[in-house]
Scaffold this motif. Structure first.
Motif, short mmCIF file in Angstrom:
data_model
loop_
_atom_site.label_atom_id
_atom_site.label_comp_id
_atom_site.label_asym_id
_atom_site.label_seq_id
_atom_site.Cartn_x
_atom_site.Cartn_y
_atom_site.Cartn_z
N ILE A 80 17.22 -3.61 4.17
CA ILE A 80 16.17 -3.14 3.54
C ILE A 80 16.10 -2.55 2.07
CG2 ILE A 80 14.58 -0.87 3.84
CD1 ILE A 80 14.99 -1.22 6.92
N THR A 81 17.25 -1.94 1.90
CA THR A 81 17.55 -1.57 0.44
C THR A 81 17.74 -2.82 -0.42
OG1 THR A 81 18.45 0.31 1.45
CG2 THR A 81 18.81 -0.14 -1.14
N GLY A 114 0.78 -1.23 0.02
CA GLY A 114 0.02 0.01 -0.05
C GLY A 114 0.87 1.22 -0.15
N ALA A 115 2.21 1.09 -0.08
CA ALA A 115 2.97 2.41 -0.16
C ALA A 115 4.05 2.31 -1.20
CB ALA A 115 3.69 2.60 1.07
N PRO A 116 4.60 3.59 -1.77
CA PRO A 116 5.65 3.60 -2.87
C PRO A 116 7.04 2.53 -2.16
CG PRO A 116 4.57 5.62 -2.35
CD PRO A 116 3.95 4.88 -1.38
N ILE A 117 7.37 1.96 -3.04
CA ILE A 117 8.32 0.90 -2.59
C ILE A 117 9.61 1.54 -1.96
CG2 ILE A 117 9.60 0.61 -4.74
CD1 ILE A 117 9.61 -2.38 -4.24
N TRP A 118 9.77 2.62 -2.29
CA TRP A 118 11.06 3.50 -1.75
C TRP A 118 10.81 4.27 -0.50
CZ3 TRP A 118 16.06 2.40 -2.83
CH2 TRP A 118 16.17 1.73 -4.01
N ALA A 119 9.54 4.21 -0.09
CA ALA A 119 9.28 5.09 1.10
C ALA A 119 9.97 4.57 2.28
CB ALA A 119 7.59 5.31 1.09
N LYS A 120 9.85 3.25 2.66
CA LYS A 120 10.68 2.68 3.95
C LYS A 120 11.95 3.22 3.93
CE LYS A 120 9.04 -0.90 5.54
NZ LYS A 120 8.59 -2.11 6.12
N PRO A 121 12.84 3.08 2.85
CA PRO A 121 14.29 3.13 3.00
C PRO A 121 14.40 4.97 3.18
CG PRO A 121 13.96 2.50 1.01
CD PRO A 121 12.60 2.27 1.65
N PHE A 122 13.55 5.69 2.48
CA PHE A 122 13.59 7.05 2.66
C PHE A 122 13.07 7.46 4.12
CE2 PHE A 122 11.62 11.24 2.59
CZ PHE A 122 12.76 11.90 2.17
N LYS A 123 11.99 7.01 4.73
CA LYS A 123 11.84 7.30 6.07
C LYS A 123 12.86 6.62 7.08
CE LYS A 123 7.74 5.74 5.74
NZ LYS A 123 6.25 5.33 6.15
N PHE A 124 13.45 5.56 6.74
CA PHE A 124 14.19 4.90 7.54
C PHE A 124 15.68 5.73 7.83
CE2 PHE A 124 11.52 2.00 8.71
CZ PHE A 124 11.77 0.79 9.60
N ALA A 170 23.89 0.66 9.71
CA ALA A 170 24.07 0.41 8.04
C ALA A 170 23.93 -1.04 7.72
CB ALA A 170 25.87 0.61 8.16
N VAL A 171 23.99 -2.05 8.40
CA VAL A 171 23.44 -3.50 8.03
C VAL A 171 21.83 -3.53 7.81
CG1 VAL A 171 23.12 -5.85 8.75
CG2 VAL A 171 25.37 -4.66 9.27
N GLU A 172 21.30 -2.87 8.87
CA GLU A 172 19.83 -2.73 8.80
C GLU A 172 19.38 -2.22 7.33
OE1 GLU A 172 15.75 -3.15 10.70
OE2 GLU A 172 17.63 -4.10 10.86
N MET A 173 19.91 -0.89 7.23
CA MET A 173 19.33 -0.22 5.96
C MET A 173 20.00 -1.13 4.46
SD MET A 173 17.79 2.01 6.70
CE MET A 173 17.35 2.46 5.31
N ALA A 174 21.17 -1.68 4.77
CA ALA A 174 21.51 -2.48 3.40
C ALA A 174 20.45 -3.42 3.14
CB ALA A 174 23.08 -3.00 3.69
#
Length: 325
Positions: free
Chosen positions: A74-75, A21-31, A68-72
């Motif tokens: 998620i991306t 239900g959300a743009p796929i890049w919204a989560k890495p942007f907000k995080f 950094a590991v978390e965001m890698a």
């Protein structure tokens, strides 16, 4: 995180994929934006340490590496076009989420070490010291709300081998009607509300004290401003300390209320009478405590003598009292 925020912002523009239900890049942007604020706040707090600086450096490094590991991861899942959180659709997806869970635990423990170091630190005046300490503890509680999200929902428990285990929402499935930008559910509870509010105590509570100190210094330089808002009272360290404790207590109470509201399946802007009563009590008690906190010292009570703070921050001739215990 700053670079990833820019990459994610570009992804929001050029990639029209939608996930849950959300743009796929919204989560890495907000995080990534959230991690920028979180890391800057922790870096500033670590700079205030005089004892345990090496332990603080290691704890900060652990937090940065875990982030950094978390965001890698998620991306990675965004690039693959699948969800990162709660995903057990394939062995690989399950492994990714388990590693993410481990990095969150490591990050939380690193932040806990920093909070414990801050509890022992001699930093600034007493008011700012307690704002920093209490904000770090509330932020820890806010981060811990994330552990509630990994619990399986009743619908998932009733399903054999569900592909998703855990949820942000309570009482409604993830991906339903939501607020713009944040993506918080509007038809049921959402634990991300309390998670967000709690973690950002790390910025908001110290900011309140910085504003109070600035107003106190300004009133000292411009006595004509004092009658307008009684700013001169803020020059009393004990007044600022009482306001710091009042603000921290009220913030913690709102955090508990938001968590309780979400767990009962209520959307943020659809509270029931009990939630409204709780909010009203927090406002009334907070206002009363603020009025009482603004009282100045009695005529016979000695005022603390000013001295140079233990902080590396720049000071003026109206420097804040030094923390001595």
């Amino acid at each position: 995180m700053g670079v990833l925020a820019l990459v994610s912002a570009v992804g929001l523009v050029v990639d029209d994929r939608v996930l849950v239900g959300a743009p796929i890049w919204a989560k890495p942007f907000k995080f990534s934006v959230s991690f920028v604020a979180y890391a800057l706040s922790l870096a500033w707090m670590l700079s205030l340490l005089h004892r345990g600086r090496r332990a603080g450096w290691w704890a900060g490094t652990v937090v940065a590496a875990a982030s950094a590991v978390e965001m890698a991861l998620i991306t990675l899942q965004v690039v693959r076009g699948t969800r990162s959180h709660f995903n057990q659709a394939t062995p690989f997806d399950n492994t990714v989420f388990q590693i993410m869970g481990g990095t969150v635990v490591v990050l939380w423990l690193g932040a806990l070490v920093i909070a414990l170091l801050l509890l022992r630190a001699r930093i600034l005046d007493r008011a700012m010291a307690w704002a920093v300490r209490l904000s770090s503890l509330i932020a820890l509680a806010g981060a811990a709300v994330g552990f509630l999200m990994v619990r399986p929902t009743p619908e998932q428990l009733a399903t054999d081998n569900p592909t998703v285990v855990g949820a942000h929402s309570v009482g409604v499935p993830d991906g339903g009607p939501a607020l713009p930008v944040t993506g918080w559910a509007t038809t049921g509870g959402d634990l991300r509300v309390a998670h967000f509010f709690g973690m950002h105590a790390l910025q908001l509570l110290p900011l309140v004290l910085l504003i109070l100190a600035a107003l106190a210094a300004r009133s000292s330089r411009s006595p004509r401003l004092a009658p307008l808002a009684r700013l001169a009272r803020l020059a009393d360290e004990r007044v600022r300390l009482r306001l710091a404790l009042t603000a921290s207590t009220a913030y913690a109470a709102v955090f508990v209320l938001l968590t309780w509201q979400a767990l009962r399946g209520q959307a943020l802007f659809a509270p029931d009478g009990v939630t409204l009563a709780g909010a009203g009590a927090i406002v009334a008690l907070g206002a009363a405590a603020t009025v009482l906190s603004l009282r100045t010292s009695s005529p016979g009570e000695p005022s603390p003598s000013p001295s140079t703070p233990d902080s590396p921050l720049p000071t003026t001739s109206h420097s804040l009292p030094k923390l001595t215990g």
